[in-house]
Design a protein around this motif. Structure first.
Motif, PDB file in Angstrom:
ATOM      1  N   ASP A 142       0.848  -1.187   0.000  1.00  0.00           N
ATOM      2  CA  ASP A 142       0.000   0.000   0.000  1.00  0.00           C
ATOM      3  C   ASP A 142       0.891   1.246   0.000  1.00  0.00           C
ATOM      4  OD1 ASP A 142      -1.776   2.116   0.597  1.00  0.00           O
ATOM      5  OD2 ASP A 142      -3.145   0.720   1.563  1.00  0.00           O
ATOM      6  N   LYS A 143       0.746   2.078  -1.017  1.00  0.00           N
ATOM      7  CA  LYS A 143       1.596   3.267  -1.135  1.00  0.00           C
ATOM      8  C   LYS A 143       1.321   4.291  -0.051  1.00  0.00           C
ATOM      9  CE  LYS A 143       2.165   2.780  -6.129  1.00  0.00           C
ATOM     10  NZ  LYS A 143       1.969   3.422  -7.477  1.00  0.00           N
ATOM     11  N   GLY A 144       0.131   4.226   0.549  1.00  0.00           N
ATOM     12  CA  GLY A 144      -0.184   5.168   1.605  1.00  0.00           C
ATOM     13  C   GLY A 144       0.415   4.805   2.956  1.00  0.00           C
ATOM     14  N   MET A 165       7.944 -15.858   9.331  1.00  0.00           N
ATOM     15  CA  MET A 165       7.548 -14.454   9.456  1.00  0.00           C
ATOM     16  C   MET A 165       8.776 -13.543   9.462  1.00  0.00           C
ATOM     17  SD  MET A 165       4.589 -14.627  12.370  1.00  0.00           S
ATOM     18  CE  MET A 165       3.509 -16.055  12.488  1.00  0.00           C
ATOM     19  N   ASN A 166       9.781 -13.921  10.224  1.00  0.00           N
ATOM     20  CA  ASN A 166      11.002 -13.119  10.304  1.00  0.00           C
ATOM     21  C   ASN A 166      11.637 -12.946   8.927  1.00  0.00           C
ATOM     22  OD1 ASN A 166      14.081 -12.821  10.683  1.00  0.00           O
ATOM     23  ND2 ASN A 166      13.319 -12.388  12.740  1.00  0.00           N
ATOM     24  N   ASP A 167      11.741 -14.028   8.186  1.00  0.00           N
ATOM     25  CA  ASP A 167      12.341 -13.962   6.851  1.00  0.00           C
ATOM     26  C   ASP A 167      11.532 -13.066   5.917  1.00  0.00           C
ATOM     27  OD1 ASP A 167      14.276 -15.686   7.748  1.00  0.00           O
ATOM     28  OD2 ASP A 167      13.355 -17.478   6.867  1.00  0.00           O
ATOM     29  N   GLU A 168      10.198 -13.159   5.993  1.00  0.00           N
ATOM     30  CA  GLU A 168       9.354 -12.365   5.103  1.00  0.00           C
ATOM     31  C   GLU A 168       9.435 -10.873   5.432  1.00  0.00           C
ATOM     32  OE1 GLU A 168       6.554 -11.882   1.892  1.00  0.00           O
ATOM     33  OE2 GLU A 168       8.139 -13.295   2.477  1.00  0.00           O
ATOM     34  N   ILE A 169       9.507 -10.563   6.717  1.00  0.00           N
ATOM     35  CA  ILE A 169       9.623  -9.151   7.109  1.00  0.00           C
ATOM     36  C   ILE A 169      10.934  -8.560   6.589  1.00  0.00           C
ATOM     37  CG2 ILE A 169       9.886  -7.587   9.070  1.00  0.00           C
ATOM     38  CD1 ILE A 169       7.994  -9.520  10.608  1.00  0.00           C
ATOM     39  N   HIS A 176      10.663  -2.820  -0.201  1.00  0.00           N
ATOM     40  CA  HIS A 176       9.829  -1.619  -0.224  1.00  0.00           C
ATOM     41  C   HIS A 176      10.455  -0.430   0.509  1.00  0.00           C
ATOM     42  CE1 HIS A 176       6.357  -3.674  -2.015  1.00  0.00           C
ATOM     43  NE2 HIS A 176       6.658  -4.699  -1.229  1.00  0.00           N
ATOM     44  N   LYS A 177      11.553  -0.643   1.192  1.00  0.00           N
ATOM     45  CA  LYS A 177      12.250   0.435   1.892  1.00  0.00           C
ATOM     46  C   LYS A 177      11.338   1.162   2.888  1.00  0.00           C
ATOM     47  CE  LYS A 177      15.654  -0.475  -0.885  1.00  0.00           C
ATOM     48  NZ  LYS A 177      16.815  -1.293  -0.408  1.00  0.00           N
ATOM     49  N   LYS A 178      10.574   0.411   3.632  1.00  0.00           N
ATOM     50  CA  LYS A 178       9.692   0.998   4.646  1.00  0.00           C
ATOM     51  C   LYS A 178      10.138   0.505   6.013  1.00  0.00           C
ATOM     52  CE  LYS A 178       5.533   1.487   1.809  1.00  0.00           C
ATOM     53  NZ  LYS A 178       4.093   1.144   1.660  1.00  0.00           N
TER      54      LYS A 178
END
Length: 360
Positions: A142-144, A165-169, A176-178
Motif C-alpha cells: 500500500d503506497k499510503g 515471518m522473520n524472513d518475510e519481514i 519496499h524500503k519501509k
C-alpha cells in the motif's frame, strides 16, 4: 238364515266384516315397544352402509391411493427444500470463505499500517505465517502506508512459523524500503520475540513480559504407571529409534541425547536471529539466552527493547501518521465452520496419535 237370531249376536248392527270397536280404539292409542326391544323410532343414518353401496371398494381404494400420492408429494417437496437449503448454505460458505479479512477501509492517504500477532503462533491459528505474511504483503504494497507496525501480544509457539515471518519481514523491508516497528502489549516471549527482532525498533510497556529466548520440547511418560497397572505396551517399529518419543515406551540415554542436540541447534538459530536483529544494542548477560523473561523496563535496560511506548505513540510521534489502518488477516467464521465441518471427525484421532511433541 237371519243373522239377527244368532245366539252370539245381540247387536242387530253388528257386521263381522268391520273391525271390532275395541280394536279401533286400540289402534288410536300410542304404541310402545316392548321392554328390551330396539328403539325403532331412532333417526336412521343418512350414510349408507359401505357394504350396501355399489362400488364402495373402488371408492375406498381411490381414497387410499390419493392419500399415498399426497404424502409422496409432501415428502418430495420437503427433500427438495432441504437440499436447496444445504446448497444455499454451502454457496454462502464458499462466498464468505473467499472474502479475506483485510484493512478496515481502503485508504490511499498517509497512514500507519498495523499487523497484529496475537495468541499462539501456530500453523492453524490466526497468528500463523500464512495469515501474517499475507497481511504484511498487503501493508507494504500500500503506497499510503508510511510504516508497518507489528502489534504483538503472544506467548510464543512454533519456531518454524516465527522463522517464516522473520524472513518475510526482512525481505519486504529490503524490497519496499519501509520501516518496521514492533509494539508489545502484555507479552512478547519465545517465538513472538523471534518475530519482533526483525523490526527496526521494539517498543514495550514497562510491565510487558519480554524474552524467554529458549527452546523446549515437552511430553509425558507413562511407563511407571503402566507397570503398576499391569498394562503392557505393544509397539512395533521398523527402525530402533522410530518410536523414541512414544509416551508409553521408555526413553534411552542415547535418544535423550539426540533430542537435546536438536534442541540446542534450534536454540542457537534463535540466538543468532536475536543478535542479528538487535546488534550492538544487546547488553548480553549469562542469563539472557537461558529462557528467562523480563519486564518491559528490564528489557529496555538489557537492550532487548528500545524504549517504552504504545501504538498511538508510535503512529503519532515516530511514524508521523496518526491514522492507523489494521491489515490483520483473520480467519473468518465461514473458514472456521468449513474447517470444523471437514476435520471434526479426524481431528481427535490425529491429536491422540500424534507422536512428536511441539517444539517451542
Amino acid at each position: 238364515m237371519n243373522d239377527s237370531n244368532h245366539p252370539g249376536n245381540t247387536d242387530p248392527s253388528f257386521d263381522p266384516s268391520e273391525d271390532p270397536p275395541f280394536q279401533q280404539k286400540q289402534s288410536d292409542s300410542p304404541s310402545y315397544p316392548p321392554l328390551g326391544a330396539p328403539d325403532m323410532t331412532e333417526k336412521k343414518s343418512t350414510e349408507p352402509a359401505l357394504s350396501g353401496t355399489p362400488g364402495w371398494e373402488r371408492a375406498t381404494l381411490e381414497k387410499l391411493a390419493f392419500a399415498a400420492l399426497n404424502e409422496q408429494k409432501a415428502t418430495r417437496r420437503w427433500k427438495t427444500f432441504v437440499r436447496l437449503s444445504w446448497l444455499a448454505f454451502f454457496v454462502a460458505l464458499v462466498w464468505l470463505a473467499l472474502q479475506r479479512s483485510g484493512p478496515a477501509n481502503d485508504v490511499t492517504g498517509p497512514h500507519t499500517a498495523v499487523v497484529e500477532i496475537k495468541g499462539e503462533i501456530a500453523a492453524d491459528a490466526d497468528a500463523s505465517a500464512e495469515f501474517v505474511n499475507a497481511a504484511l504483503r498487503a501493508a507494504f504494497e500500500d503506497k499510503g502506508a508510511r510504516a508497518v507496525v507489528l502489534l504483538i501480544n503472544s506467548p510464543g509457539g512454533s519456531p518454524v512459523q516465527a522463522g517464516m515471518m522473520n524472513d518475510e519481514i526482512l525481505r519486504l523491508k529490503a524490497l519496499h524500503k519501509k520501516p518496521v516497528y514492533a509494539v508489545v502489549e502484555e507479552t512478547c516471549a519465545s517465538a513472538a520475540y523471534y518475530v519482533a527482532v526483525s523490526a527496526d525498533q521494539i517498543f514495550v510497556d514497562k510491565a510487558s513480559v519480554v524474552g524467554s529466548i529458549g527452546v523446549l520440547m515437552d511430553g509425558f511418560g507413562f511407563t511407571g504407571l503402566m507397570d503398576k497397572l499391569g498394562v503392557e505396551r505393544r509397539l512395533q517399529t521398523a527402525g530402533e529409534n522410530k518410536g523414541f518419543l512414544d509416551p508409553f515406551s521408555p526413553q534411552s540415554e542415547s535418544q535423550r541425547a539426540f533430542a537435546q542436540v536438536m534442541l540446542d541447534q534450534i536454540h542457537q538459530q534463535f540466538i543468532a536471529v536475536v543478535k542479528a536483529g538487535r546488534g550492538k544494542r544487546l547488553k548480553e548477560t549469562p542469563e539472557m539466552f537461558s529462557g528467562l523473561f523480563w519486564s518491559g523496563q528490564q528489557a529496555v535496560e538489557l537492550g532487548l527493547a528500545d524504549q517504552l511506548g504504545n501504538l498511538d505513540y508510535v503512529a503519532r510521534d515516530i511514524v508521523k501518521a496518526e491514522e492507523i489502518i489494521d491489515y490483520t488477516r483473520r480467519e473468518n467464521i465461514a473458514e472456521r465452520l468449513a474447517k470444523k465441518f471437514g476435520a471434526a471427525m479426524g481431528e481427535g484421532a490425529i491429536k491422540t496419535f500424534k507422536a512428536i511433541p511441539a517444539i517451542r
